[in-house]
Design an enzyme around this catalytic site. Structure first.
Site, PDB file in Angstrom:
ATOM      1  N   LYS A 116      -9.686   8.339  -0.987  1.00 13.04           N
ATOM      2  CA  LYS A 116      -8.918   9.524  -0.580  1.00 13.04           C
ATOM      3  C   LYS A 116      -9.792  10.512   0.174  1.00 13.04           C
ATOM      4  CE  LYS A 116      -4.841   9.530  -3.397  1.00 13.04           C
ATOM      5  NZ  LYS A 116      -3.932  10.247  -4.293  1.00 13.04           N
ATOM      6  N   LYS A 198      -3.386  -2.291  -0.609  1.00 12.24           N
ATOM      7  CA  LYS A 198      -2.344  -1.950  -1.586  1.00 12.24           C
ATOM      8  C   LYS A 198      -1.106  -1.363  -0.884  1.00 12.24           C
ATOM      9  CE  LYS A 198      -2.586   1.889  -3.898  1.00 12.24           C
ATOM     10  NZ  LYS A 198      -2.935   3.038  -4.757  1.00 12.24           N
ATOM     11  N   LYS A 201       2.776   4.615  -0.340  1.00  9.99           N
ATOM     12  CA  LYS A 201       3.799   5.409   0.338  1.00  9.99           C
ATOM     13  C   LYS A 201       3.250   6.147   1.541  1.00  9.99           C
ATOM     14  CE  LYS A 201       3.990   7.888  -3.708  1.00  9.99           C
ATOM     15  NZ  LYS A 201       4.653   8.579  -4.775  1.00  9.99           N
TER      16      LYS A 201
HETATM   17  P1  TYM Z   1       0.591   6.979  -8.800  1.00 12.50           P
HETATM   18  O1  TYM Z   1       1.574   8.080  -8.748  1.00 12.50           O
HETATM   19  O2  TYM Z   1      -0.240   6.698  -7.601  1.00 12.50           O
HETATM   20  O3  TYM Z   1       1.333   5.639  -9.188  1.00 12.50           O
HETATM   21  C1  TYM Z   1       2.198   5.569 -10.312  1.00 12.50           C
HETATM   22  C2  TYM Z   1       2.045   4.214 -10.952  1.00 12.50           C
HETATM   23  O4  TYM Z   1       2.357   3.189 -10.015  1.00 12.50           O
HETATM   24  C3  TYM Z   1       1.287   2.252  -9.960  1.00 12.50           C
HETATM   25  N1  TYM Z   1       1.183   1.743  -8.584  1.00 12.50           N
HETATM   26  C4  TYM Z   1       1.198   0.454  -8.257  1.00 12.50           C
HETATM   27  N2  TYM Z   1       1.331  -0.654  -9.003  1.00 12.50           N
HETATM   28  C5  TYM Z   1       1.334  -1.839  -8.353  1.00 12.50           C
HETATM   29  N3  TYM Z   1       1.198  -1.966  -7.016  1.00 12.50           N
HETATM   30  C6  TYM Z   1       1.065  -0.887  -6.221  1.00 12.50           C
HETATM   31  N4  TYM Z   1       0.962  -1.022  -4.900  1.00 12.50           N
HETATM   32  C7  TYM Z   1       1.064   0.406  -6.850  1.00 12.50           C
HETATM   33  N5  TYM Z   1       0.967   1.665  -6.370  1.00 12.50           N
HETATM   34  C8  TYM Z   1       1.036   2.477  -7.450  1.00 12.50           C
HETATM   35  C9  TYM Z   1       0.060   3.026 -10.372  1.00 12.50           C
HETATM   36  O5  TYM Z   1      -0.942   2.166 -10.874  1.00 12.50           O
HETATM   37  C10 TYM Z   1       0.605   3.958 -11.427  1.00 12.50           C
HETATM   38  O6  TYM Z   1       0.619   3.352 -12.697  1.00 12.50           O
HETATM   39  N6  TYM Z   1      -3.011   9.140 -11.469  1.00 12.50           N
HETATM   40  C11 TYM Z   1      -1.755   8.444 -11.529  1.00 12.50           C
HETATM   41  C12 TYM Z   1      -0.653   9.254 -12.193  1.00 12.50           C
HETATM   42  C13 TYM Z   1      -1.037   9.781 -13.526  1.00 12.50           C
HETATM   43  C14 TYM Z   1      -1.126   9.039 -14.724  1.00 12.50           C
HETATM   44  C15 TYM Z   1      -1.494   9.992 -15.724  1.00 12.50           C
HETATM   45  C16 TYM Z   1      -0.910   7.699 -15.053  1.00 12.50           C
HETATM   46  C17 TYM Z   1      -1.351  11.076 -13.794  1.00 12.50           C
HETATM   47  N7  TYM Z   1      -1.626  11.204 -15.124  1.00 12.50           N
HETATM   48  C18 TYM Z   1      -1.664   9.599 -17.043  1.00 12.50           C
HETATM   49  C19 TYM Z   1      -1.087   7.318 -16.380  1.00 12.50           C
HETATM   50  C20 TYM Z   1      -1.467   8.253 -17.359  1.00 12.50           C
HETATM   51  C21 TYM Z   1      -1.309   8.116 -10.132  1.00 12.50           C
HETATM   52  O7  TYM Z   1      -1.720   8.723  -9.191  1.00 12.50           O
HETATM   53  O8  TYM Z   1      -0.347   7.152 -10.074  1.00 12.50           O
END
Ligand code: TYM
Length: 335
Positions: A116, A198, A201
């Site tokens: 990032k 990956k 969005k």
């Molecule tokens: P975020 O918002 O980027 O993504 C949410 C969840 O989706 C999963 N994910 C994917 N899984 C498979 N293939 C992909 N291409 C893909 N893109 C995203 C992510 O692994 C995630 O589980 N930091 C986290 C949000 C968060 C969080 C937490 C998660 C904040 N606090 C506490 C667990 C526990 C995040 O940015 O996910």
């Protein structure tokens, strides 16, 4: 709702835009599945969202849409708590404390920070760097046993485990050390245009990413245009990243194994398979999209839901935070 016998599950998703098929297959589908067995707490991570600059109106819009979408996917407020992170201030408070128990070197090793900060070179803010401490706070406040996530969050979860163990080691048992729940199929859904990357969005190529709210024609078009190699056999293989990704998506949606897929599609080409994957995705998303449209119409209902859920989350979070503050040595308010 709080049940001492059931183990606790906690997870969150950022509200920076519409959810992707990767979000759904990697994590959100599990959020729904785990509700019967566990005491689940879910939230939209809107505090995390501002590590990258957000238009205020868009952040509000995507947070409300994300709330409606997770309800449409099947988050059941009779079973689970589902709130907005910014409405429970304990997250920011514990994050500060955990910042002081996390090393610069540990945060520097986070691959998401490296990615990032390359992508947003003009805004490498301190929040982007310490983001894993906020995520650790999210998890540890609720004494979570399990955290459903996709593969890309594994490193952040490891850090949360390390910080929990370190704090427990210094001050005696305070935090549950959490474990990840990462699906077999769908843990890392790749871009349809560059299957070595990956699915995200923020991809500039509109055909790279399928959104949960995409209409059927759009989904079909994106899958038809998915990049594959020059072969034709629908089976997992080395150097076949595009086809491997499509098989992974198909298996995550239908519950089939790659061997079954290879059998069912033997003799058929990639073209037929792409259409089959698109159709499976369209059918899986159809009922979710219908409920989502209904929920979005009822802003009053959504407002009641998140308003009622914030204090439920806060009651749990506050207990942990108070325990932490006492252990660290802060003077409590007089009675
Ligand atoms: P975020 O918002 O980027 O993504 C949410 C969840 O989706 C999963 N994910 C994917 N899984 C498979 N293939 C992909 N291409 C893909 N893109 C995203 C992510 O692994 C995630 O589980 N930091 C986290 C949000 C968060 C969080 C937490 C998660 C904040 N606090 C506490 C667990 C526990 C995040 O940015 O996910």
């Amino acid at each position: 709702m709080e049940n001492p016998v059931k183990k606790r599950v906690l997870s969150m998703v950022q509200s920076t835009g519409p959810f992707t098929l990767g979000n759904y297959l990697g994590a959100l589908k599990n959020f729904v599945r785990l509700q019967d067995e566990y005491d689940c707490v879910y939230a939209l991570a809107d505090l995390h969202a501002i590590t990258v600059r957000q238009e205020p109106a868009s952040l509000r819009k995507y947070t409300l849409q994300g709330y409606a979408m997770l309800l449409a996917m099947g988050i059941d407020l009779e079973k689970s708590i589902f709130f907005l992170q910014s409405q429970v201030p304990e997250h920011a408070q514990l994050a500060w404390i955990l910042n002081c128990y996390t090393q610069f070197g540990e945060l520097s090793r986070m691959t998401q920070f490296k990615d990032k900060s390359q992508k947003h070179a003009d805004n490498i803010n301190a929040g982007l760097f310490t983001y894993p401490c906020l995520m650790a706070a999210d998890i540890l406040l609720y004494q979570a046993d399990y955290v459903p996530i996709g593969e890309d969050q594994r490193q952040h979860l490891e850090l949360a485990r390390d910080v929990a163990g370190r704090f427990n080691g210094i001050y005696s048992q305070t935090f549950t050390v959490p474990e990840g729940i990462i699906p077999k199929a769908g843990a890392r859904v790749m871009s349809l245009q560059d299957p070595t990357k990956k699915m995200s969005k923020s991809d500039e190529n509109v055909n790279a990413c399928v959104f949960v709210e995409d209409d059927p024609d759009t989904i079909l078009r994106k899958f038809k245009r998915a990049k594959t190699d020059s072969g034709s056999e629908v089976a997992l293989g080395e150097g076949k990243d595009g086809v491997n990704n499509l098989i992974g998506i198909f298996c995550a949606v239908t519950g089939e194994t790659p061997e079954q897929v290879a059998r069912d599609f033997s003799g058929k080409g990639y073209g037929d398979f792409k259409v089959a994957v698109a159709e499976a995705v369209i059918e899986a998303l159809r009922p979710i999209q219908a409920r989502y449209r209904q929920l979005l119409e009822d802003k009053g209902y959504l407002e009641r839901c998140y308003t009622e859920n914030a204090p439920k989350a806060q009651a749990i979070a506050r207990r942990t935070l108070q325990k932490v503050m006492r252990k660290v040595g802060f003077v409590p308010l007089g009675k």
